[in-house]
Each structure stands twice: as structure tokens, then as C-alpha cells.
Design an enzyme around this catalytic site. Sequence first.
Site, PDB file in Angstrom:
ATOM      1  N   PHE A  13      34.517  26.420 -11.548  1.00  0.00           N
ATOM      2  CA  PHE A  13      34.412  25.227 -12.394  1.00  0.00           C
ATOM      3  C   PHE A  13      35.165  25.495 -13.690  1.00  0.00           C
ATOM      4  O   PHE A  13      34.734  26.274 -14.539  1.00  0.00           O
ATOM      5  CB  PHE A  13      32.953  24.875 -12.691  1.00  0.00           C
ATOM      6  CG  PHE A  13      32.804  23.570 -13.435  1.00  0.00           C
ATOM      7  CD1 PHE A  13      33.255  22.378 -12.885  1.00  0.00           C
ATOM      8  CD2 PHE A  13      32.223  23.531 -14.699  1.00  0.00           C
ATOM      9  CE1 PHE A  13      33.124  21.174 -13.554  1.00  0.00           C
ATOM     10  CE2 PHE A  13      32.080  22.331 -15.385  1.00  0.00           C
ATOM     11  CZ  PHE A  13      32.530  21.159 -14.816  1.00  0.00           C
ATOM     12  N   ASN A  17      22.397  20.451  -9.905  1.00  0.00           N
ATOM     13  CA  ASN A  17      23.060  21.750  -9.986  1.00  0.00           C
ATOM     14  C   ASN A  17      22.026  22.782 -10.420  1.00  0.00           C
ATOM     15  O   ASN A  17      21.609  22.813 -11.579  1.00  0.00           O
ATOM     16  CB  ASN A  17      24.217  21.690 -10.989  1.00  0.00           C
ATOM     17  CG  ASN A  17      25.157  22.874 -10.848  1.00  0.00           C
ATOM     18  OD1 ASN A  17      24.796  23.899 -10.299  1.00  0.00           O
ATOM     19  ND2 ASN A  17      26.369  22.720 -11.360  1.00  0.00           N
ATOM     20  N   THR A  57      -3.865  -5.129   0.568  1.00  0.00           N
ATOM     21  CA  THR A  57      -3.206  -3.844   0.812  1.00  0.00           C
ATOM     22  C   THR A  57      -4.077  -2.939   1.675  1.00  0.00           C
ATOM     23  O   THR A  57      -3.555  -2.084   2.397  1.00  0.00           O
ATOM     24  CB  THR A  57      -2.859  -3.140  -0.510  1.00  0.00           C
ATOM     25  OG1 THR A  57      -4.050  -2.784  -1.210  1.00  0.00           O
ATOM     26  CG2 THR A  57      -1.987  -4.027  -1.391  1.00  0.00           C
ATOM     27  N   ASP A  58      -5.393  -3.134   1.624  1.00  0.00           N
ATOM     28  CA  ASP A  58      -6.264  -2.351   2.496  1.00  0.00           C
ATOM     29  C   ASP A  58      -5.984  -2.661   3.964  1.00  0.00           C
ATOM     30  O   ASP A  58      -6.069  -1.777   4.828  1.00  0.00           O
ATOM     31  CB  ASP A  58      -7.731  -2.640   2.166  1.00  0.00           C
ATOM     32  CG  ASP A  58      -8.683  -1.697   2.877  1.00  0.00           C
ATOM     33  OD1 ASP A  58      -8.662  -0.489   2.552  1.00  0.00           O
ATOM     34  OD2 ASP A  58      -9.421  -2.153   3.776  1.00  0.00           O
ATOM     35  N   GLN A 104      30.944  17.757  -7.573  1.00  0.00           N
ATOM     36  CA  GLN A 104      31.402  16.433  -7.129  1.00  0.00           C
ATOM     37  C   GLN A 104      32.264  16.547  -5.874  1.00  0.00           C
ATOM     38  O   GLN A 104      32.138  15.748  -4.940  1.00  0.00           O
ATOM     39  CB  GLN A 104      32.177  15.728  -8.243  1.00  0.00           C
ATOM     40  CG  GLN A 104      31.328  15.257  -9.415  1.00  0.00           C
ATOM     41  CD  GLN A 104      31.172  16.301 -10.501  1.00  0.00           C
ATOM     42  OE1 GLN A 104      31.289  17.505 -10.254  1.00  0.00           O
ATOM     43  NE2 GLN A 104      30.904  15.843 -11.720  1.00  0.00           N
ATOM     44  N   ARG A 107      31.394  31.663  -9.154  1.00  0.00           N
ATOM     45  CA  ARG A 107      30.014  31.406  -9.567  1.00  0.00           C
ATOM     46  C   ARG A 107      29.140  31.126  -8.355  1.00  0.00           C
ATOM     47  O   ARG A 107      29.619  30.815  -7.264  1.00  0.00           O
ATOM     48  CB  ARG A 107      29.948  30.211 -10.520  1.00  0.00           C
ATOM     49  CG  ARG A 107      30.342  28.891  -9.866  1.00  0.00           C
ATOM     50  CD  ARG A 107      30.075  27.689 -10.755  1.00  0.00           C
ATOM     51  NE  ARG A 107      30.414  26.437 -10.071  1.00  0.00           N
ATOM     52  CZ  ARG A 107      30.087  25.221 -10.511  1.00  0.00           C
ATOM     53  NH1 ARG A 107      29.442  25.098 -11.657  1.00  0.00           N
ATOM     54  NH2 ARG A 107      30.417  24.145  -9.830  1.00  0.00           N
ATOM     55  N   LYS A 161       0.863  -1.184   0.000  1.00  0.00           N
ATOM     56  CA  LYS A 161       0.000   0.000   0.000  1.00  0.00           C
ATOM     57  C   LYS A 161       0.896   1.230   0.000  1.00  0.00           C
ATOM     58  O   LYS A 161       1.706   1.426   0.922  1.00  0.00           O
ATOM     59  CB  LYS A 161      -0.885   0.011   1.245  1.00  0.00           C
ATOM     60  CG  LYS A 161      -2.089   0.928   1.116  1.00  0.00           C
ATOM     61  CD  LYS A 161      -3.048   0.413   0.056  1.00  0.00           C
ATOM     62  CE  LYS A 161      -4.452   0.925   0.249  1.00  0.00           C
ATOM     63  NZ  LYS A 161      -5.368   0.316  -0.746  1.00  0.00           N
ATOM     64  N   HIS A 178      21.390  25.829 -11.682  1.00  0.00           N
ATOM     65  CA  HIS A 178      22.213  26.801 -12.387  1.00  0.00           C
ATOM     66  C   HIS A 178      21.691  28.233 -12.221  1.00  0.00           C
ATOM     67  O   HIS A 178      20.485  28.481 -12.230  1.00  0.00           O
ATOM     68  CB  HIS A 178      22.260  26.463 -13.881  1.00  0.00           C
ATOM     69  CG  HIS A 178      22.824  25.107 -14.167  1.00  0.00           C
ATOM     70  ND1 HIS A 178      24.133  24.776 -13.906  1.00  0.00           N
ATOM     71  CD2 HIS A 178      22.251  23.992 -14.695  1.00  0.00           C
ATOM     72  CE1 HIS A 178      24.351  23.529 -14.270  1.00  0.00           C
ATOM     73  NE2 HIS A 178      23.226  23.022 -14.740  1.00  0.00           N
TER      74      HIS A 178
END
Length: 286
Positions: A152, A238, A57-58, A212, A169, A12, A240
Site C-alpha cells: 500500500f 482492514n 408479530t407474535d 479496494q 504487509r 418480528k 490492521h
Amino acid sequence: MAIVLGPNRYGKAETRLVRVIRDGDTHSLLDFNVSVALAGDLAATHATGDNSTVLPTDTMKNTVYAFAKEHGVGEPESFALLLGRHFVVSQPQVESATISIEAYGWDRLGPHSFAKRGDYTRTAVVTVTADAAQVVSGIGGLVLLNTTDSEFHGFVRDRYTTLPPATDRILATAVDAKWRHLAADGDWAQSYEMAVVALKTAFAETYSYSLQQTLMAMGTRVLTERPEIAEVRLALPNKHHYLVDLSPFDLTNDNEVFIAGDRPYGLIEGTVTRDDVPAAIAEWWL
């Protein structure tokens, strides 16, 4: 050629649970999204529709709500362990139970008033078998940003590369982190809070030459400060930020005005681990 049933499970998904704890006029609030997945002797229902080993599942949904009343809720890891052990012990056909919980935070405004907290979500995924239990805690959607101390450059260039090197940056990400515990007991609240502090501190204090490198620093910080954690899995998109060209307006832009990009985005993923930890009993990074 024989065709056989491969790995499978059922359960569930996303049972929404809100538990109010009433202590006189002062109330506490727990807000969970609980998913249950069971695996075991289920070949018959797939092959012939024989449901004699299938717990509905109930029933799983009802168990979540009943346990919230009968046993309380507490930390998501504790509640997940309680549910997982119940399904494995009470259902002989079940070989493993995986309980996944998203916990949504609420900040107190008064004795019985609350405001939803931020965009990030606390997570817990517990896998229980007859003889073992594995606890994975985590956080999703934790947005972090450094306005400087990020570069970078020196990357591979080919005929399709247009990205200019950057020596100053914005570095921003929405952290999706999961960490596997060495044992299935502990102070879950403190462990979670201090692991998140370690992630934030490492992000803020790392002069980054790549996302990284930041990922490695964040995972290393968690493992250094939290001896109860075996390994950390990080997924860092990332987010940007692009410098706006203001030259058409006869204005200079000294790293002050940016466009916040949406997509596409770089996605950096990795696991930082101790070299002497026991193997996981189930895949936990998915």
C-alpha cells in the site's frame, strides 16, 4: 406544511429456531435466527391506532415455528421464500415481506453430537411481493489473512498524513459479503458453497496493492464462476497488523512480530455487478 407517513414496515425480529431432523439414530441440526418484516397498507395503525390490518408479530413468530414442523426447514433461502410467500398471499394488506435469516453452522461429531462451527455466519435475505421474489445470500465474519503479497503506497499525502508506505504487509479482513441471485430458484447449497470458495480463492491469489483492488477481484471471481449471481456487495474491514518496534531490545523485526489492531480500522465497501442485470425489487445491500 403537511406531515405524512413515509416508508415503514414492522415485524418480528430474531426468532431463534433450532430444528432437529431425526433419521433413526442419526440426527441433523439446523440453527437459524429468523426475522420477518412486512410492509403495505399500515397507515391506519400509525394515524389512529386502528389495528384491523395488523397481523400480530407474535403470530409471525408462531408461523416460523409451525412452518419448521409442517414444511421442514432446508436451506435458509428456501425457508425464507416459503415464509415470505405465505405472508404476502395470506394477508391482502401486505405488499411485501422481507425474511432475513442467519444460519449458524454445526460440524458433526457423531450420530447426534455436534460442535459449533467457527465465527462466520451464513445469511439469506428474501423479499417477496405479489409478482416477484428477490433472493440475497451471503456470509458474515469470514476472517481471511495473507502474510505477504500485499502493498500500500502511492496514496494521497497531506499535512495530517503519518502513515508510511508499505511494500510488504499483512492483509487481513473479516468478509461481510452479500450476493443477489438472478432468479428465485436454484441449488442454494451449492451456490453458497461455491461462492464462498470463489471469495476465498480470489483473496488468496490476488497480489494486492490496495484492499479496494482485492474487493474488486473477489467480486469479479464470484460473478465469473457463478452465472446465477447478478451482483456482489462486499464490506471489508482492514484488520490492521502493526510491526512491533524491537529496537529497544537490540532485536531486528523483519516482518515477523506484529500487534493485531482492534480499532479504529479502515472499512472498504463496494458492489461488483454485471452490466446487464435486471434491477433489484428492493434495497438489498443494507
